[in-house]
Structure formats: structure tokens, C-alpha cells
Design a protein around this motif. Structure first.
Motif, PDB file in Angstrom:
ATOM      1  N   HIS A  27       3.871  76.868  68.153  1.00 19.94           N
ATOM      2  CA  HIS A  27       3.920  78.264  68.602  1.00 19.94           C
ATOM      3  C   HIS A  27       3.652  79.219  67.426  1.00 19.94           C
ATOM      4  O   HIS A  27       3.938  78.896  66.271  1.00 19.94           O
ATOM      5  CB  HIS A  27       5.315  78.527  69.187  1.00 19.94           C
ATOM      6  CG  HIS A  27       5.403  79.770  70.018  1.00 19.94           C
ATOM      7  ND1 HIS A  27       5.524  81.021  69.461  1.00 19.94           N
ATOM      8  CD2 HIS A  27       5.398  79.950  71.355  1.00 19.94           C
ATOM      9  CE1 HIS A  27       5.592  81.924  70.435  1.00 19.94           C
ATOM     10  NE2 HIS A  27       5.510  81.295  71.596  1.00 19.94           N
ATOM     11  N   SER A  28       3.123  80.396  67.752  1.00 22.17           N
ATOM     12  CA  SER A  28       2.853  81.371  66.690  1.00 22.17           C
ATOM     13  C   SER A  28       4.138  81.836  65.980  1.00 22.17           C
ATOM     14  O   SER A  28       4.094  82.328  64.856  1.00 22.17           O
ATOM     15  CB  SER A  28       2.105  82.580  67.272  1.00 22.17           C
ATOM     16  OG  SER A  28       2.773  83.066  68.409  1.00 22.17           O
ATOM     17  N   MET A  29       5.283  81.653  66.647  1.00 27.22           N
ATOM     18  CA  MET A  29       6.563  82.069  66.043  1.00 27.22           C
ATOM     19  C   MET A  29       7.337  80.883  65.451  1.00 27.22           C
ATOM     20  O   MET A  29       8.542  80.994  65.187  1.00 27.22           O
ATOM     21  CB  MET A  29       7.443  82.725  67.117  1.00 27.22           C
ATOM     22  CG  MET A  29       6.801  83.886  67.827  1.00 27.22           C
ATOM     23  SD  MET A  29       7.000  85.389  66.886  1.00 27.22           S
ATOM     24  CE  MET A  29       8.646  85.851  67.448  1.00 27.22           C
ATOM     25  N   ARG A  30       6.652  79.766  65.268  1.00 25.21           N
ATOM     26  CA  ARG A  30       7.346  78.524  64.869  1.00 25.21           C
ATOM     27  C   ARG A  30       8.141  78.643  63.567  1.00 25.21           C
ATOM     28  O   ARG A  30       9.123  77.952  63.369  1.00 25.21           O
ATOM     29  CB  ARG A  30       6.344  77.367  64.756  1.00 25.21           C
ATOM     30  CG  ARG A  30       5.295  77.557  63.662  1.00 25.21           C
ATOM     31  CD  ARG A  30       4.101  76.649  63.865  1.00 25.21           C
ATOM     32  NE  ARG A  30       3.018  76.951  62.920  1.00 25.21           N
ATOM     33  CZ  ARG A  30       2.201  78.012  63.010  1.00 25.21           C
ATOM     34  NH1 ARG A  30       2.339  78.881  63.998  1.00 25.21           N
ATOM     35  NH2 ARG A  30       1.245  78.215  62.132  1.00 25.21           N
ATOM     36  N   ASN A  31       7.704  79.530  62.680  1.00 26.77           N
ATOM     37  CA  ASN A  31       8.402  79.654  61.394  1.00 26.77           C
ATOM     38  C   ASN A  31       9.340  80.864  61.338  1.00 26.77           C
ATOM     39  O   ASN A  31       9.848  81.199  60.270  1.00 26.77           O
ATOM     40  CB  ASN A  31       7.382  79.750  60.254  1.00 26.77           C
ATOM     41  CG  ASN A  31       6.612  78.454  60.103  1.00 26.77           C
ATOM     42  OD1 ASN A  31       7.194  77.375  60.227  1.00 26.77           O
ATOM     43  ND2 ASN A  31       5.306  78.540  59.887  1.00 26.77           N
ATOM     44  N   HIS A  32       9.528  81.501  62.454  1.00 29.93           N
ATOM     45  CA  HIS A  32      10.394  82.687  62.477  1.00 29.93           C
ATOM     46  C   HIS A  32      11.829  82.278  62.143  1.00 29.93           C
ATOM     47  O   HIS A  32      12.341  81.288  62.675  1.00 29.93           O
ATOM     48  CB  HIS A  32      10.336  83.339  63.854  1.00 29.93           C
ATOM     49  CG  HIS A  32      10.829  84.745  63.854  1.00 29.93           C
ATOM     50  ND1 HIS A  32      12.164  85.065  63.781  1.00 29.93           N
ATOM     51  CD2 HIS A  32      10.159  85.921  63.913  1.00 29.93           C
ATOM     52  CE1 HIS A  32      12.293  86.384  63.789  1.00 29.93           C
ATOM     53  NE2 HIS A  32      11.089  86.934  63.870  1.00 29.93           N
ATOM     54  N   LEU A  33      12.489  83.078  61.295  1.00 27.56           N
ATOM     55  CA  LEU A  33      13.837  82.708  60.857  1.00 27.56           C
ATOM     56  C   LEU A  33      14.825  82.651  62.012  1.00 27.56           C
ATOM     57  O   LEU A  33      15.754  81.852  62.005  1.00 27.56           O
ATOM     58  CB  LEU A  33      14.324  83.703  59.783  1.00 27.56           C
ATOM     59  CG  LEU A  33      13.558  83.604  58.456  1.00 27.56           C
ATOM     60  CD1 LEU A  33      14.025  84.683  57.490  1.00 27.56           C
ATOM     61  CD2 LEU A  33      13.713  82.211  57.851  1.00 27.56           C
ATOM     62  N   ASP A  34      14.620  83.505  63.001  1.00 23.23           N
ATOM     63  CA  ASP A  34      15.544  83.531  64.145  1.00 23.23           C
ATOM     64  C   ASP A  34      15.026  82.730  65.323  1.00 23.23           C
ATOM     65  O   ASP A  34      15.346  83.019  66.479  1.00 23.23           O
ATOM     66  CB  ASP A  34      15.771  84.979  64.602  1.00 23.23           C
ATOM     67  CG  ASP A  34      16.577  85.749  63.597  1.00 23.23           C
ATOM     68  OD1 ASP A  34      17.423  85.128  62.930  1.00 23.23           O
ATOM     69  OD2 ASP A  34      16.334  86.966  63.461  1.00 23.23           O
ATOM     70  N   LYS A  35      14.239  81.748  65.048  1.00 21.91           N
ATOM     71  CA  LYS A  35      13.595  80.991  66.114  1.00 21.91           C
ATOM     72  C   LYS A  35      14.607  80.495  67.173  1.00 21.91           C
ATOM     73  O   LYS A  35      14.403  80.655  68.376  1.00 21.91           O
ATOM     74  CB  LYS A  35      12.870  79.802  65.487  1.00 21.91           C
ATOM     75  CG  LYS A  35      12.036  79.028  66.442  1.00 21.91           C
ATOM     76  CD  LYS A  35      11.308  77.905  65.719  1.00 21.91           C
ATOM     77  CE  LYS A  35      11.849  76.584  66.228  1.00 21.91           C
ATOM     78  NZ  LYS A  35      11.295  75.428  65.549  1.00 21.91           N
ATOM     79  N   ASP A  36      15.714  79.904  66.697  1.00 20.90           N
ATOM     80  CA  ASP A  36      16.673  79.343  67.646  1.00 20.90           C
ATOM     81  C   ASP A  36      17.268  80.428  68.521  1.00 20.90           C
ATOM     82  O   ASP A  36      17.425  80.262  69.725  1.00 20.90           O
ATOM     83  CB  ASP A  36      17.784  78.587  66.913  1.00 20.90           C
ATOM     84  CG  ASP A  36      17.216  77.350  66.238  1.00 20.90           C
ATOM     85  OD1 ASP A  36      16.137  76.888  66.695  1.00 20.90           O
ATOM     86  OD2 ASP A  36      17.812  76.877  65.257  1.00 20.90           O
ATOM     87  N   LYS A  37      17.564  81.528  67.895  1.00 22.28           N
ATOM     88  CA  LYS A  37      18.133  82.640  68.642  1.00 22.28           C
ATOM     89  C   LYS A  37      17.118  83.185  69.656  1.00 22.28           C
ATOM     90  O   LYS A  37      17.447  83.458  70.812  1.00 22.28           O
ATOM     91  CB  LYS A  37      18.537  83.750  67.660  1.00 22.28           C
ATOM     92  CG  LYS A  37      19.666  84.577  68.183  1.00 22.28           C
ATOM     93  CD  LYS A  37      20.419  85.270  67.077  1.00 22.28           C
ATOM     94  CE  LYS A  37      20.713  86.678  67.548  1.00 22.28           C
ATOM     95  NZ  LYS A  37      20.367  87.707  66.592  1.00 22.28           N
ATOM     96  N   LEU A  38      15.896  83.279  69.215  1.00 23.22           N
ATOM     97  CA  LEU A  38      14.842  83.776  70.113  1.00 23.22           C
ATOM     98  C   LEU A  38      14.631  82.828  71.289  1.00 23.22           C
ATOM     99  O   LEU A  38      14.238  83.229  72.382  1.00 23.22           O
ATOM    100  CB  LEU A  38      13.523  83.920  69.351  1.00 23.22           C
ATOM    101  CG  LEU A  38      13.469  85.036  68.316  1.00 23.22           C
ATOM    102  CD1 LEU A  38      12.210  84.933  67.455  1.00 23.22           C
ATOM    103  CD2 LEU A  38      13.521  86.404  69.000  1.00 23.22           C
ATOM    104  N   ASN A  39      14.913  81.570  71.061  1.00 20.57           N
ATOM    105  CA  ASN A  39      14.715  80.578  72.125  1.00 20.57           C
ATOM    106  C   ASN A  39      15.831  80.590  73.164  1.00 20.57           C
ATOM    107  O   ASN A  39      15.630  80.134  74.289  1.00 20.57           O
ATOM    108  CB  ASN A  39      14.604  79.171  71.531  1.00 20.57           C
ATOM    109  CG  ASN A  39      13.162  78.672  71.542  1.00 20.57           C
ATOM    110  OD1 ASN A  39      12.330  79.171  72.321  1.00 20.57           O
ATOM    111  ND2 ASN A  39      12.872  77.703  70.705  1.00 20.57           N
TER     112      ASN A  39
END
Ligand code: GLC
Length: 435
Positions: free
Chosen positions: A140-152
């Protein structure tokens, strides 16, 4: 329940189609995966919606360019991984009608190609880097986002799968007969070559079985590609899709020859790419088409139209070059397939064969000096001619008492070619075989 197999009779006859990748990524013009590669956040990427203004869009001209190239079907990205819909989908605001184009861009395209007798195909992305319920995974384009888990956390993939079905339902009910569906693509965890713990997506994330069944129900006879992650499921696919490489032989699945279509680009990326310089030559493209048919496959050749809505001059040059060759030689492509095994392929040549007319086509990738030796062909040929101008090609069979080579043993038939290469990209000899 509809038949679980597509009607592939046209597919194996037509052999040559146009792929079209057109979406917001035409504007950055540096690859259709740009949102993912550069990890561009929505807010920034979505600006393209405001600037997407294909003021020169003329689908009649696109269809003409394809038909003149000898293409018999087309397949367009209704939605690519970026999530943008080319049509007026009721299920999203992320669509062509909300750009300065302010209209459904798909409908006039379908009509233009169909009115030239071409079959209609939709490429539809399973992946969606825009939809709020598409769970962020390893690509995903957001795969390295620091808040990835939260965003999920609030993301519910099942809601996305319902949206996916809903959009496909629109496409398969509002555009008349659709002949082919190219779903793209699955990357399940645990697949060969994926690292341990790879966070991928596959049949359960798309509800592939339901999607496949719905597709076949809404469009009986539709031909479906092999990227739904349903290899082992009855009706899961009709044809294989090797991408950006040339299969060395007829493509097989579990040892059996299957239907296949390779998709290829002119220069590497699928979406319009301004700065790419790796364009294939017309000769390479013609040889590619011939090579594919000689192994029993189809070629789906891609154009990435610009943000103004045109095929750029490089694409038009390739298409018209292919058309020039097809004008004289399409008989060795349409309705043709691999030659029966008894005919050995001579050096630097490719063979295709039309089972209905019992004619064999010898394509000369390098042009020999005067003689072309066809081992195993003695006594099998009734008449021979150059395909481009129907000029007779004389030939001789091996005769006892002739010294100097082993043609008798090899059952060689020798063609007498003109010294000068015919003025075509790839010359073809048409052999009328004996009954
Ligand atoms: C790939 C790529 C893609 C392209 C497609 C064509 O899977 O993701 O950008 O649309 O292949 O086959």
C-alpha cells in the motif's frame, strides 16, 4: 448459475488487442504506481482530480488508431490501483465526473471501439489505494506510515470487497456486452517468493469466488483472466497473463497447454510516461506479435494516453508501424496458432499455422541469402508465395544423387527467395500444405 467458462472462440481468433491505461497518473506522467512508489498521501495525490482535463479526448481517434494497427479488441483500465473511476460510478466521488472533464469517459470509448467491431474488455483493479476501507498492507502507498496500525483500526476489508463488487456490477450492467474482464491483482501471503510474514491480499480479501460468479452471471460468456487468486477453483480463470516477458513456449498450467495472453508496454510503464526512453522499435513489436502467435498466445499491447486525452506521437508511430505490417500480413496472425509439431522451425524464423485453411506461415526474422531450407517439409507443400505481394516462391525437394548436403535425409524443402528482402518489416512466406 451461469456457465463457469468464458466464450473464448473470438479470443483465439483475434490474437491482437489494445490495452489502455488511463487515469489520474497520466498527469504526474512518471508511472501509474507513482502514488505507491513515492508514498504520496491522499491530500497531495488528490490534487490531480482538480487538474485532470482531457480537453483533446477523442475516443473515435483512439479506436481508429487501434483498428488501423490491426487490433481486434481492447481492454481499458476502468479503475487502476490509485482508485480513480473513469466512469460515473454511483459508489464514489473519486471519478471522472468530478474532474474538469465532468463526464463519463468510459461510455464513448466503449461505443467507439464497439462500432468498429472490436471486442470490449475492462481491466479492473482489485487493489485500491484510495478507498478508506482498503486495509493498508505491504504494498500500500501508506505501508511505511508511522501510524499504520492505528490507521488500519477502523478499516473493514469486507466493506471494501462489497464496494468492489458494486462497482463491477455497474460496469457489467451499464455498458452493454462486455467480452473480457482483467482483474488485477492478488498477492497472497504465503505465495512463492514472498518473504515470511508478508502482509498480502488474496481471494478472501476480494471475495474472489463471489466476484467471479457475479461476473459470469451478469455477462454470460465473458472471458476472465487469472489474477483473482483462484488458480485451483473451477471457473476461476479462462486464460493466463504472463506480463512483460516473452514466454519461450506455449504457456502451460499443471503440464497442460492453456489459453494465454501476454500484456506488454511500448516503453516499460503502463500509464503515460513522459521521460521514458526505452521504447521498443516497430520491428521488435512485430516480432513480438509473431512470436506470441507462434506459441499459441495473444498479445495485448498497451498505450498510456496523455492527460490531454491523446495517444502521443511515439505511441502513434508504433501503432502505425504495426498497422503497416498487418495490412499485408494479418493472414498469418488472425485465426492462427502454433504450427503442428512435425514442422521444425528453421533458424531465425517463426512459424504460425491456420488450421482452417491448412496454410503455414514462415516469418523471416533475419533475411537469408537466396535459400531457405525447411527440414521435414519435403512433399508436404503444394504451393508457396510471399504474403506481401502474392508472388510465387519456387521451391525444390531433395533429389537422390544430389551431393553436398544431407537434405534428403532431413527431408528438406528448399525455398528460392529473391535476393532482395521484400520491403516489409518481417517478410512472410505462405505455404499451402497438401491435404
Ligand atoms: C501490474 C501492474 C500494473 C499494470 C498491470 C498490467 O500488475 O500493477 O500497473 O496495470 O500489471 O498487467
Amino acid at each position: 448459475m451461469a456457465d463457469l467458462q468464458g466464450d473464448t472462440s473470438w479470443f483465439t481468433h483475434d490474437r491482437f488487442g489494445l490495452f489502455i491505461h488511463w487515469g489520474l497518473y497520466a498527469l504526474p506522467a512518471r508511472h501509474e504506481w507513482i502514488k505507491q512508489r513515492e508514498e504520496i498521501p491522499d491530500a497531495q495525490y488528490d490534487r490531480y482530480l482538480k487538474y485532470f482535463d482531457p480537453d483533446l479526448y477523442d475516443p473515435e481517434a483512439w479506436a481508429d488508431a487501434a483498428a488501423n494497427a490491426g487490433m481486434k479488441y481492447f481492454c481499458v483500465t476502468t479503475k487502476h490501483h490509485e482508485g480513480f473511476a473513469l466512469w460515473d460510478s454511483k459508489l464514489t466521488e473519486y471519478k471522472a465526473t468530478n474532474t474538469p472533464a465532468r463526464r463519463d469517459l468510459l461510455k464513448p470509448m466503449v461505443e467507439a471501439f464497439r462500432s468498429r467491431g472490436m471486442k470490449v474488455g475492462f481491466y479492473h483493479s482489485l487493489i485500491d489505494w484510495h478507498h478508506p476501507h482498503f486495509r493498508i498492507d505491504a504494498i500500500h502507498s501508506m505501508r511505511n506510515h508511522l501510524d499504520k496500525d492505528k490507521l488500519n483500526e477502523p478499516r473493514d476489508q469486507a466493506q471494501y470487497a462489497a464496494y468492489l463488487r458494486g462497482q463491477v456490477r455497474e460496469l457489467l450492467t451499464e455498458y452493454g456486452k462486455v467480452d473480457m474482464l482483467f482483474y488485477d491483482f492478488s498477492y497472497p501471503a504465503g505465495a512463492k517468493g514472498r518473504p515470511e510474514g508478508f502482509d498480502g491480499k488474496g481471494r478472501d480479501d476480494w471475495n474472489s469466488i463471489q466476484l467471479m460468479k457475479m461476473t459470469r452471471e451478469l455477462q454470460p460468456g465473458i472471458v476472465i483472466n487469472d489474477r483473482l487468486d483462484l488458480d485451483d477453483v473451477e471457473g476461476g480463470w479462462d486464460y493466463r497473463t504472463p506480463e512483460q516477458f516473452m514466454p519461450r513456449e506455449w504457456v502451460t498450467y499443471q503440464g497442460e497447454r492453456v489459453l494465454w495472453e501476454t500484456c506488454q508496454t511500448f516503453s516499460g510503464s503502463w500509464g503515460y510516461h513522459r521521460d521514458e526512453t526505452s521504447w521498443k522499435s516497430v520491428e521488435q513489436l512485430v516480432q513480438m506479435l509473431v512470436g506470441v502467435v507462434s506459441r499459441g498466445g495473444n498479445l495485448l499491447l498497451n498505450v498510456g494516453p496523455t492527460g490531454r486525452g491523446v495517444f502521443d506521437d511515439r505511441a502513434l508511430h508504433c501503432l502505425s508501424g504495426m498497422g503497416e505490417w498487418m495490412k499485408w500480413h494479418s493472414r498469418s496472425i488472425y485465426g492462427c496458432t502454433a504450427a503442428p509439431e512435425e514442422f521444425q522451425t528453421p533458424e531465425d524464423c517463426r512459424l504460425t499455422y491456420n488450421p482452417e485453411t491448412n496454410r503455414l506461415y514462415v516469418h523471416l526474422f533475419t533475411y537469408p541469402f537466396r535459400h531457405l531450407h525447411l527440414d521435414g517439409f519435403a512433399n508436404k507443400v503444394e504451393y508457396a508465395q510471399l504474403l506481401n505481394d502474392a508472388s510465387e516462391v519456387r521451391f525444390h525437394q531433395p533429389r537422390a544423387g544430389h551431393t553436398g548436403d544431407s537434405s534428403l535425409e532431413r527431408e528438406t524443402l528448399t525455398l528460392e527467395l529473391p535476393v532482395q528482402k521484400p520491403n516489409v518489416t518481417v517478410p512472410v512466406v505462405e505455404l499451402f500444405l497438401k491435404e
